[in-house]
Structure formats: C-alpha cells, structure tokens
Design an enzyme around this catalytic site. Structure first.
Site, PDB file in Angstrom:
ATOM      1  N   TYR A  96       1.138  -1.118  -0.015  1.00 51.92           N
ATOM      2  CA  TYR A  96       0.309  -0.251   0.380  1.00 51.92           C
ATOM      3  C   TYR A  96       0.873   0.987   0.153  1.00 51.92           C
ATOM      4  O   TYR A  96       0.822   2.376  -0.179  1.00 51.92           O
ATOM      5  CB  TYR A  96      -0.756  -0.289   1.280  1.00 51.92           C
ATOM      6  CG  TYR A  96      -1.565  -0.850   1.735  1.00 51.92           C
ATOM      7  CD1 TYR A  96      -3.212  -1.304   0.721  1.00 51.92           C
ATOM      8  CD2 TYR A  96      -1.373  -2.397   2.023  1.00 51.92           C
ATOM      9  CE1 TYR A  96      -3.897  -2.448   0.403  1.00 51.92           C
ATOM     10  CE2 TYR A  96      -2.108  -3.737   1.767  1.00 51.92           C
ATOM     11  CZ  TYR A  96      -3.512  -3.728   1.264  1.00 51.92           C
ATOM     12  OH  TYR A  96      -4.652  -4.391   1.283  1.00 51.92           O
ATOM     13  N   ASN A 123     -11.911  -1.954  -4.636  1.00 58.41           N
ATOM     14  CA  ASN A 123     -11.913  -2.648  -5.950  1.00 58.41           C
ATOM     15  C   ASN A 123     -13.235  -3.140  -6.556  1.00 58.41           C
ATOM     16  O   ASN A 123     -13.123  -4.150  -6.155  1.00 58.41           O
ATOM     17  CB  ASN A 123     -10.607  -3.282  -6.078  1.00 58.41           C
ATOM     18  CG  ASN A 123     -10.302  -3.909  -7.713  1.00 58.41           C
ATOM     19  OD1 ASN A 123     -11.376  -3.692  -8.698  1.00 58.41           O
ATOM     20  ND2 ASN A 123      -9.661  -4.950  -7.521  1.00 58.41           N
ATOM     21  N   CYS A 131      -6.622  -6.304  -6.669  1.00 60.33           N
ATOM     22  CA  CYS A 131      -5.912  -6.163  -5.573  1.00 60.33           C
ATOM     23  C   CYS A 131      -5.663  -7.325  -4.424  1.00 60.33           C
ATOM     24  O   CYS A 131      -4.363  -6.886  -3.563  1.00 60.33           O
ATOM     25  CB  CYS A 131      -7.154  -5.451  -5.127  1.00 60.33           C
ATOM     26  SG  CYS A 131      -8.388  -6.517  -5.175  1.00 60.33           S
ATOM     27  N   HIS A 132      -5.228  -8.299  -4.949  1.00 64.71           N
ATOM     28  CA  HIS A 132      -5.474  -9.327  -4.034  1.00 64.71           C
ATOM     29  C   HIS A 132      -3.301  -9.339  -4.303  1.00 64.71           C
ATOM     30  O   HIS A 132      -2.835 -10.254  -2.902  1.00 64.71           O
ATOM     31  CB  HIS A 132      -5.250 -10.684  -4.529  1.00 64.71           C
ATOM     32  CG  HIS A 132      -4.949 -11.008  -5.610  1.00 64.71           C
ATOM     33  ND1 HIS A 132      -5.758 -10.823  -7.021  1.00 64.71           N
ATOM     34  CD2 HIS A 132      -4.039 -12.191  -7.074  1.00 64.71           C
ATOM     35  CE1 HIS A 132      -5.247 -10.998  -8.542  1.00 64.71           C
ATOM     36  NE2 HIS A 132      -3.998 -11.958  -7.726  1.00 64.71           N
ATOM     37  N   GLU A 158      -0.351 -17.930  -7.860  1.00 63.34           N
ATOM     38  CA  GLU A 158       0.432 -17.287  -8.964  1.00 63.34           C
ATOM     39  C   GLU A 158       1.820 -17.818  -9.019  1.00 63.34           C
ATOM     40  O   GLU A 158       3.057 -17.553  -9.634  1.00 63.34           O
ATOM     41  CB  GLU A 158       0.213 -15.946  -8.987  1.00 63.34           C
ATOM     42  CG  GLU A 158      -0.520 -14.978  -9.742  1.00 63.34           C
ATOM     43  CD  GLU A 158      -1.125 -13.682  -9.588  1.00 63.34           C
ATOM     44  OE1 GLU A 158       0.072 -12.599  -9.463  1.00 63.34           O
ATOM     45  OE2 GLU A 158      -2.440 -13.573  -9.221  1.00 63.34           O
TER      46      GLU A 158
END
Length: 162
Positions: A96, A123, A131-132, A158
């Site tokens: 962030y 979002n 956003c993850h 991922e």
C-alpha cells in the site's frame, strides 16, 4: 441497465456484472461488499465470454495475455489506484505504501497508505484488477473482500507464496 452472469471457480461462485459493453464488477458470492444486484438481468454478453475465458486461463495457472473491457465505477482517486493495480505484474506483489509513493510522484500530493488501502478495498473487479497482489509493508496478507483464504489461494496460484 446492469447485466450479470455466473462463473464457477475453484474458490466458489463468482458473479460478473456488466454495463452491457464492459465488465463493471467481479464479486465472490457471499463476499462482504457484495452489491445489490437484485434489479440486474441475466444476459449472455460477449464481455462475459471474454471474462470467463480469462478466468479459465488464470485458474489453470496461466497468465492471460488479454483483458476483457473493464469499466469500474469509482472516484478519481480510486480510479488512479485501480490503474496502478493493473500494472502489478502476475506473480509479483507490492505494498500500500509503494502505491501511495507512486501516486505522490504522479500528483505531487501527499498520499497515505491507509487512503490507498481504502481504494484498494473498494475495487469492484477482483482478480482482473489484482488487488490481491497488494500486501502489508511487513509482508503480511492484509484484508481482501473475498476473504484472506482466497487472497492466499490467488497468490499461491501465481507462485508468490507456497
């Protein structure tokens, strides 16, 4: 008019929402910020087909090389944060604070990580606007509208975490 379609993911049901031309929402069924879509109509739209094809590739562990048209609704600040989210590469994370710093560089205005967190949390198009991929400064997995278990799954998919 808002239109909807449903997608069965490995994480459970996902509701897709569209303005008729672009994807306007992607929500895990039962997530804390699930909008009222009671007046929406179910309709087979090309954007839903594209979004489902994207999700099929993504959940198969592959990085999609295309994006369906997206049209998230939000304030100018939220739009700026969501634009940055879309630049976070597959398999990578940011914080962030790093997003706040980038906004400061872009605008010349002081930004707080907390304000960024508020925009990230609003979002409306989860996964496609990733956003993850935003984590705490200490590397912790922080809030996710679909639940931290889903955030952890997506990051593991991922290859970010085991």
């Amino acid at each position: 008019m808002i239109y909807t379609a449903h997608y069965a993911s490995p994480l459970g049901g996902i509701t897709l929402a569209s303005d008729g031309m672009a994807l306007a929402g992607l929500y895990f069924d039962g997530e804390r910020d699930f909008p009222d879509l009671s007046t929406a109509r179910k309709k087979d739209l090309p954007v839903f087909g594209e979004a489902m094809r994207w999700l099929d590739l993504y959940f198969a562990g592959r990085e999609p090389d295309f994006s369906p048209a997206l049209n998230p609704t939000g304030t100018a600040f939220q739009q700026a944060v969501w634009a940055i989210l879309r630049t976070i590469p597959y398999g990578e994370t940011t914080t962030y604070g790093a997003i706040a710093h980038r906004l400061e560089e872009d605008t010349g205005k002081r930004m707080s990580a907390q304000a960024v967190g508020g925009a990230v949390g609003r979002n409306p198009i989860s996964i496609l606007i990733p956003c993850h991929r935003v984590i705490g400064a200490d590397g912790s997995l922080t809030g996710y509208a679909g639940g931290l278990d889903k955030k952890e799954y997506l990051l593991a998919l991922e290859g970010v975490i085991e």
